[in-house]
Design a protein around this motif. Structure first.
Motif, PDB file in Angstrom:
ATOM      1  N   VAL A  57      -4.315  -3.354   6.390  1.00  0.00           N
ATOM      2  CA  VAL A  57      -3.704  -2.546   7.432  1.00  0.00           C
ATOM      3  C   VAL A  57      -2.840  -1.482   6.765  1.00  0.00           C
ATOM      4  N   ALA A  58      -3.066  -0.226   7.144  1.00  0.00           N
ATOM      5  CA  ALA A  58      -2.224   0.875   6.685  1.00  0.00           C
ATOM      6  C   ALA A  58      -1.165   1.098   7.750  1.00  0.00           C
ATOM      7  N   THR A  99       2.245   2.494   3.854  1.00  0.00           N
ATOM      8  CA  THR A  99       2.115   1.261   3.095  1.00  0.00           C
ATOM      9  C   THR A  99       0.844   0.547   3.528  1.00  0.00           C
ATOM     10  N   VAL A 100       0.258  -0.209   2.598  1.00  0.00           N
ATOM     11  CA  VAL A 100      -0.944  -0.975   2.893  1.00  0.00           C
ATOM     12  C   VAL A 100      -0.623  -2.442   2.658  1.00  0.00           C
ATOM     13  N   LYS A 127      -4.880  11.865   0.198  1.00  0.00           N
ATOM     14  CA  LYS A 127      -3.927  12.981   0.231  1.00  0.00           C
ATOM     15  C   LYS A 127      -4.760  14.248   0.229  1.00  0.00           C
ATOM     16  N   THR A 128      -4.565  15.098   1.224  1.00  0.00           N
ATOM     17  CA  THR A 128      -5.320  16.344   1.324  1.00  0.00           C
ATOM     18  C   THR A 128      -4.355  17.521   1.213  1.00  0.00           C
ATOM     19  N   SER A 169     -10.313  -0.275   2.675  1.00  0.00           N
ATOM     20  CA  SER A 169      -9.754  -0.292   1.325  1.00  0.00           C
ATOM     21  C   SER A 169      -8.682   0.782   1.217  1.00  0.00           C
ATOM     22  N   LYS A 170      -7.923   0.752   0.125  1.00  0.00           N
ATOM     23  CA  LYS A 170      -6.891   1.765  -0.100  1.00  0.00           C
ATOM     24  C   LYS A 170      -7.505   3.153  -0.266  1.00  0.00           C
TER      25      LYS A 170
END
Length: 56
Positions: A3-4, A52-53, A26-27, A20-21
């Motif tokens: 969960v992010a 956070t993950v 980041k864009t 997954s992470k």
């Protein structure tokens, strides 16, 4: 299940299930999260306090 948890600068917390992470990127415009359901969610860099993950 991963969960992010995104905390915005106004201290709201939103949770997204991710596979997954690597689903958090980041864009140039900020951050992009690909959810496990196939949805793409974007945030500007200015509105994100933290991401956070956690495993649940």
């Amino acid at each position: 299940m991963l969960v992010a948890e995104v905390t915005t600068t106004d201290l709201r917390k939103t949770r997204y299930q991710v596979q997954s992470k690597d689903d958090i990127q980041k864009t140039r415009q900020g951050y992009k999260i690909e959810t496990a359901g196939g949805e793409s969610v974007r945030f500007s860099e200015e509105e994100v306090e933290s991401i956070t993950v956690v495993e649940e």
